[in-house]
Design a protein around this motif. Sequence first.
Motif, mmCIF file in Angstrom:
data_model
loop_
_atom_site.group_PDB
_atom_site.id
_atom_site.type_symbol
_atom_site.label_atom_id
_atom_site.label_comp_id
_atom_site.label_asym_id
_atom_site.label_seq_id
_atom_site.Cartn_x
_atom_site.Cartn_y
_atom_site.Cartn_z
ATOM 1 N N ASP A 24 2.651 8.246 30.289
ATOM 2 C CA ASP A 24 2.327 6.836 30.072
ATOM 3 C C ASP A 24 0.864 6.496 30.333
ATOM 4 N N ASN A 25 -0.025 7.490 30.340
ATOM 5 C CA ASN A 25 -1.423 7.232 30.665
ATOM 6 C C ASN A 25 -2.072 6.202 29.749
ATOM 7 N N PHE A 53 -8.533 5.699 41.323
ATOM 8 C CA PHE A 53 -7.133 5.461 41.646
ATOM 9 C C PHE A 53 -6.766 5.969 43.033
ATOM 10 N N GLY A 54 -5.979 5.186 43.722
ATOM 11 C CA GLY A 54 -5.472 5.552 45.034
ATOM 12 C C GLY A 54 -4.602 4.428 45.561
ATOM 13 N N ARG A 55 -4.008 4.644 46.720
ATOM 14 C CA ARG A 55 -3.206 3.612 47.366
ATOM 15 C C ARG A 55 -3.790 3.321 48.743
ATOM 16 N N ILE A 169 13.297 20.584 50.227
ATOM 17 C CA ILE A 169 12.953 19.637 49.167
ATOM 18 C C ILE A 169 11.485 19.770 48.784
ATOM 19 N N VAL A 170 11.214 19.678 47.486
ATOM 20 C CA VAL A 170 9.858 19.621 46.960
ATOM 21 C C VAL A 170 9.708 18.342 46.152
ATOM 22 N N LEU A 171 8.667 17.588 46.445
ATOM 23 C CA LEU A 171 8.320 16.425 45.629
ATOM 24 C C LEU A 171 7.304 16.867 44.589
ATOM 25 N N ILE A 172 7.578 16.575 43.331
ATOM 26 C CA ILE A 172 6.613 16.857 42.260
ATOM 27 C C ILE A 172 6.100 15.524 41.748
ATOM 28 N N GLY A 173 4.802 15.303 41.928
ATOM 29 C CA GLY A 173 4.192 14.040 41.523
ATOM 30 C C GLY A 173 2.797 14.242 40.975
ATOM 31 N N ASP A 174 2.069 13.125 40.810
ATOM 32 C CA ASP A 174 0.767 13.205 40.150
ATOM 33 C C ASP A 174 -0.367 12.518 40.905
ATOM 34 N N THR A 193 -1.776 17.413 37.272
ATOM 35 C CA THR A 193 -3.004 16.760 36.807
ATOM 36 C C THR A 193 -2.757 15.869 35.592
ATOM 37 N N THR A 194 -1.506 15.660 35.245
ATOM 38 C CA THR A 194 -1.163 14.944 34.015
ATOM 39 C C THR A 194 -1.174 13.428 34.159
ATOM 40 N N GLY A 195 -1.378 12.921 35.377
ATOM 41 C CA GLY A 195 -1.280 11.491 35.616
ATOM 42 C C GLY A 195 -2.615 10.800 35.784
ATOM 43 N N VAL A 196 -2.674 9.883 36.759
ATOM 44 C CA VAL A 196 -3.815 8.976 36.863
ATOM 45 C C VAL A 196 -4.732 9.284 38.041
ATOM 46 N N MET A 197 -4.770 10.534 38.491
ATOM 47 C CA MET A 197 -5.682 10.894 39.577
ATOM 48 C C MET A 197 -6.436 12.156 39.226
ATOM 49 N N ALA A 198 -7.709 12.173 39.558
ATOM 50 C CA ALA A 198 -8.567 13.303 39.235
ATOM 51 C C ALA A 198 -8.189 14.535 40.058
ATOM 52 N N ARG A 199 -8.403 15.705 39.479
ATOM 53 C CA ARG A 199 -8.039 16.961 40.142
ATOM 54 C C ARG A 199 -8.669 17.114 41.529
ATOM 55 N N PRO A 200 -9.963 16.826 41.735
ATOM 56 C CA PRO A 200 -10.533 17.005 43.078
ATOM 57 C C PRO A 200 -9.785 16.228 44.156
ATOM 58 N N ALA A 201 -9.353 15.026 43.839
ATOM 59 C CA ALA A 201 -8.605 14.229 44.813
ATOM 60 C C ALA A 201 -7.248 14.850 45.087
#
Length: 231
Positions: A24-25, A53-55, A169-174, A193-201
């Motif tokens: 959904d990017n 992007f971050g929280r 348990i493993v959480l898979i997220g972006d 790396t498929t979502g809304v955050m850069a790889r370095p972060a």
Amino acid sequence: MTSLTTAPGARHIVWDWNGTLLDDNAAVVSAVNKVCAAFGCEHIDLDRWRAVFGRPLRRAYEHVLGRVLDEHDWARIDVLYHEAYRELLHTCGLARGVPGALREWIGSGRTQSLLSMWFHEELLALVEDFGLNALFTRVDGLRAEIGGGSKAGHLTEHVTALGIDPAEIVLIGDVADDAYAAEQAGADCVLLTTGVMARPALEATGFPVVDSIAEALETIGAESAARGRDG
């Protein structure tokens, strides 16, 4: 934290939704740009959104809009963003490899669930529309009226409801918040790396970072698959 490549043993995956199972990017960036237009700011692209992007999510908008946001601003942004995003949801498809990869995971004798910060009732409808209901033992979305906070507490509640040892348990997220949530819950994590955050972060979290769902499942390890089949 331990790497799944050296300590495989997961029997349950908690999947993230937006940017992980749902591609959904384009809709996200378009909705953010609706906010930018309303606040008289220049439009951004995906790279710019990934860079900030971050929280908590409010800080990301403060970077983009160049101003401190009060409660009124945040409530306005919430409405603007979600109205624009919902209009584009019909254009979003599943990520590459879905649902095939999810079926393979179940076929190896293991389980999976879905935890999203998208609104719960709407999430349930989306999962049903995509025909994924039978693939998850549990589906949880956000039950608050306004989002943007951390997933940590929600994941802890989700894991408790599952009744599964967090160590399995493993959480898979972006996003990095997925890694933080996993640490707080005592689970492991793989980041995409498929979502809304850069790889370095993502890499700064110390958890494995991969470019596809197929790679994420490979990272969890063949040993875990064998355990699932034998158990």
